[in-house]
Design an enzyme around this catalytic site. Structure first.
Site, PDB file in Angstrom:
ATOM      1  N   ASP A  94       0.870  -1.173   0.000  1.00 19.19           N
ATOM      2  CA  ASP A  94       0.000   0.000   0.000  1.00 19.19           C
ATOM      3  C   ASP A  94       0.913   1.230   0.000  1.00 19.19           C
ATOM      4  O   ASP A  94       1.877   1.289   0.759  1.00 19.19           O
ATOM      5  CB  ASP A  94      -0.849  -0.002   1.281  1.00 19.19           C
ATOM      6  CG  ASP A  94      -2.299   0.308   1.003  1.00 19.19           C
ATOM      7  OD1 ASP A  94      -2.551   1.399   0.464  1.00 19.19           O
ATOM      8  OD2 ASP A  94      -3.163  -0.521   1.318  1.00 19.19           O
ATOM      9  N   ASP A 116      -3.225   4.484  -2.174  1.00 17.85           N
ATOM     10  CA  ASP A 116      -4.317   4.918  -1.305  1.00 17.85           C
ATOM     11  C   ASP A 116      -4.843   6.301  -1.711  1.00 17.85           C
ATOM     12  O   ASP A 116      -4.054   7.246  -1.855  1.00 17.85           O
ATOM     13  CB  ASP A 116      -3.771   4.974   0.124  1.00 17.85           C
ATOM     14  CG  ASP A 116      -4.847   5.210   1.161  1.00 17.85           C
ATOM     15  OD1 ASP A 116      -5.668   4.314   1.383  1.00 17.85           O
ATOM     16  OD2 ASP A 116      -4.871   6.305   1.753  1.00 17.85           O
ATOM     17  N   GLU A 153      -6.583   3.577  -5.883  1.00 13.00           N
ATOM     18  CA  GLU A 153      -7.888   3.704  -5.222  1.00 13.00           C
ATOM     19  C   GLU A 153      -8.530   5.005  -5.685  1.00 13.00           C
ATOM     20  O   GLU A 153      -7.888   6.067  -5.635  1.00 13.00           O
ATOM     21  CB  GLU A 153      -7.721   3.713  -3.712  1.00 13.00           C
ATOM     22  CG  GLU A 153      -9.058   3.602  -3.021  1.00 13.00           C
ATOM     23  CD  GLU A 153      -9.028   3.921  -1.531  1.00 13.00           C
ATOM     24  OE1 GLU A 153      -9.925   3.475  -0.812  1.00 13.00           O
ATOM     25  OE2 GLU A 153      -8.112   4.633  -1.081  1.00 13.00           O
ATOM     26  N   HIS A 166     -11.038  -4.090   3.291  1.00 14.89           N
ATOM     27  CA  HIS A 166     -11.016  -3.733   4.715  1.00 14.89           C
ATOM     28  C   HIS A 166     -11.852  -2.494   5.032  1.00 14.89           C
ATOM     29  O   HIS A 166     -11.926  -2.095   6.185  1.00 14.89           O
ATOM     30  CB  HIS A 166      -9.564  -3.484   5.117  1.00 14.89           C
ATOM     31  CG  HIS A 166      -8.975  -2.314   4.388  1.00 14.89           C
ATOM     32  ND1 HIS A 166      -8.790  -2.310   3.014  1.00 14.89           N
ATOM     33  CD2 HIS A 166      -8.592  -1.098   4.820  1.00 14.89           C
ATOM     34  CE1 HIS A 166      -8.308  -1.142   2.651  1.00 14.89           C
ATOM     35  NE2 HIS A 166      -8.177  -0.389   3.721  1.00 14.89           N
ATOM     36  N   ASP A 167     -12.425  -1.851   4.015  1.00 16.50           N
ATOM     37  CA  ASP A 167     -13.155  -0.603   4.244  1.00 16.50           C
ATOM     38  C   ASP A 167     -14.669  -0.763   4.239  1.00 16.50           C
ATOM     39  O   ASP A 167     -15.385   0.239   4.391  1.00 16.50           O
ATOM     40  CB  ASP A 167     -12.779   0.429   3.169  1.00 16.50           C
ATOM     41  CG  ASP A 167     -11.427   1.055   3.450  1.00 16.50           C
ATOM     42  OD1 ASP A 167     -11.012   1.087   4.624  1.00 16.50           O
ATOM     43  OD2 ASP A 167     -10.774   1.507   2.486  1.00 16.50           O
TER      44      ASP A 167
END
Ligand code: NOJ
Length: 553
Positions: free
Chosen positions: A99, A200, A254, A327-328
């Site tokens: 990430d 990210d 993202e 994970h969000d």
């Protein structure tokens, strides 16, 4: 960017390190645990891993607040453990992506500590603004996590911008020195052998000149002002030219609110792409509006429209990143599927996206059909965004309603430890887990599913191996049927060698009639995959799914 598009043949597994597997008994997931499980990941048919942040961090946003870009947190095992995992993955033919979080750093990062004291060259590394004489904030934007997007710093006596938590200060990407720092970070990890990055909220890194107020507040939170800012493309091009062009690395960005049209500005393979793939959010919005906290009844037609739009608009131009969980967002079985039909709906959801065109990602625990977590007390939530939502938003609702809102909306639902076995703490740790284990681990866990031929886990294995075998899935045309149906999703994939037809029932109803699309004769097909032992003609059972094939040669 990735040479020869190697990522198009991969299936990735996402690891959110804190909750994956604890290898040293301290209650926190770590790289020792990952090392133990490399063969497990490989056994799924996955040959790529995306690590959510592993860097040193105070942990305000579970690692997305980085205090050192060049290290691996001690709690995860440090650099030696990471190198062992990297080598172990490579030996197994698996790629590893990290990430990259450079929209912001932790306020504990050395750059921020120096910037607040105006120590050069760090003085302009962040977005600082003086107080206004009228006492107003520098602009009207909101933080996406808590309160306004500005926090006062008592050392520098100025405000700094934070689009996320207060301790996540936004970097000033317009400063060429900051961009040099980013490039150095990229080179460091690429030189070590890492195969790419998931970037990210990268579409937020360029803020508009003068930081104007947003006219659409409060609904927009300011996002239309800082998403796809004026220099974004230019900065991505610069990273590509100065770094990525010299490596064979995959770049996955993202991109909240991105549409296929917008995505093609960055990923069109015929037009100097600066990224390989983008993470869209639209497939997460079939039961919510803008955010998971604004919960609405699940709408299959909305989901299908999104799927088909991305499949067709990108076709022949850009490549899709396919996912249903990360994970969000809360767990999909509990959202688009059903906890009451956990096994059936988990399998159906797998089929709904795994046979589309693109590179699939599987989030830890998804492969056993992990469900949401329903704690009895809001104090049990850990996530900074969730806590703000409970304690500061929607406070006029009853405590029960407010708690239920978290059950449906909180990211913590997907952050409970992976359920490895029916043993204590779901076999995640021999110590005290850092977070709550979902109560249903005795019914839903890897060990039991390993020995059950019909488990969700073994279904994922079959589906992944099938997607590798089927040439039509890699490159074939995509077509959707029965668009008006509120319960069934039907699509085909076709190339010169074969045609496959996929049907997914998103319904609890026992006898949902399926209208086989014109031109398909089921009696001459091979049934490749299904989630019930017996078939009842064209009547579908709850959450039933089937994949049929017709060979042409
Ligand atoms: C997106 C990440 O996926 C999320 O987990 C994080 O909290 C925010 N960006 C801020 O870094």
């Amino acid at each position: 960017m990735a040479i020869n598009n190697w990522y198009k043949d991969k299936v990735f597994y996402q690891i959110w390190p804190r909750s994956f597997k604890d290898g040293n008994g301290d209650g926190m997931g770590d790289l020792y645990g990952v090392y133990e499980k490399l063969d497990y990941i490989k056994s799924l048919g996955c040959d790529g891993i995306w690590f959510s942040p592993l860097y040193p961090s105070p942990g305000v946003d579970c690692g997305y607040d980085i205090s050192d870009y060049y290290g691996i947190a001690e709690e995860f095992g440090g650099m030696d453990a990471f190198k062992k995992v990297l080598d172990g993955a490579h030996e197994r033919g698996m790629k590893v992506i990290m990430d990259l979080v450079v929209n912001h750093t932790s306020d504990q990062h050395e750059w921020f500590q120096k910037s607040r004291q105006r120590i050069d060259p760090y003085t302009d590394y962040y977005i600082w603004r003086p107080a206004k004489p009228n006492g107003k904030l520098p602009n009207n934007w909101d933080s996406l996590f808590e309160g306004k997007a500005w926090a006062w710093d008592d050392v520098r006596k100025e405000y700094y911008m934070h689009l996320f938590a207060i301790q996540q200060a936004d970097l000033n990407m317009d400063n060429p020195l900051v961009r040099e720092e980013v490039k150095n970070i990229l080179r460091f990890w690429l030189d070590m052998g890492v195969d790419g990055f998931r970037e990210d909220v990268i579409t937020f890194i360029s803020k508009p000149e003068g930081l104007p107020d947003d006219k659409f507040m409060p609904a927009s939170k300011g996002i239309f002002m800082f998403n796809h800012g004026p220099h974004l493309h230019e900065y991505l091009e610069e990273f590509k030219r100065d770094v990525f062009d010299k490596y064979d690395a995959m770049i996955l960005a993202e991109a909240p609110l991105v549409t296929p049209k917008k995505a093609l500005e960055y990923i069109d393979e015929n037009n100097n792409p600066v990224l390989d793939m983008m993470i869209q959010f639209a497939t997460q919005e079939a039961d919510s509006f803008m955010t998971d906290y604004i919960h609405m009844p699940f709408n299959l037609r909305k989901l299908k429209r999104t799927y088909s739009k991305w499949q067709t608009k990108l076709d022949g131009k850009g490549w899709n990143m396919l996912y249903i969980e990360n994970h969000d967002h809360p767990r999909m079985v509990s959202r688009y599927g059903s906890d009451d039909f956990q096994k059936e709906s988990a399998k159906m959801l797998a089929v709904s996206y795994l046979f589309q065109k693109g590179t699939p990602f599987i989030y830890q625990g998804q492969e056993i059909g992990m469900t949401n977590w329903y704690p009895s007390d809001p104090e049990m939530y850990e996530d900074v965004q969730t806590r703000w939502q409970y304690f500061n938003v929607a406070t006029k609702k009853s405590p029960k309603k407010r708690l239920e809102r978290l059950w449906h909306g909180s990211r913590d639902s997907a952050r409970t430890p992976v359920q490895w076995s029916a043993e204590e703490n779901a076999g995640f740790t021999t110590g005290k887990p850092w977070f709550y284990v979902n109560d249903n681990y005795k019914e839903i866990n890897v060990a039991d599913q390993e020995t059950d031929e019909n488990s969700v886990l073994n279904f994922y294995r079959k589906a992944i191996s099938l997607r590798r075998e089927l040439s039509s899935v890699r490159n074939g045309n995509y077509k959707e049927y029965g668009k008006a149906s509120r319960h069934l999703y039907t699509y085909s994939r076709e190339d010169g060698k074969e045609k496959i037809l996929v049907v997914c029932s998103f319904s609890k109803k026992k006898n949902r009639k399926w209208k086989v699309p014109e031109g398909f004769d089921i009696s001459t097909s091979e049934l490749l995959l299904n989630n019930y032992e017996s078939l009842d003609g064209i009547t579908l059972k709850p959450y039933e799914t089937r994949v049929y094939r017709w060979r042409k040669i």
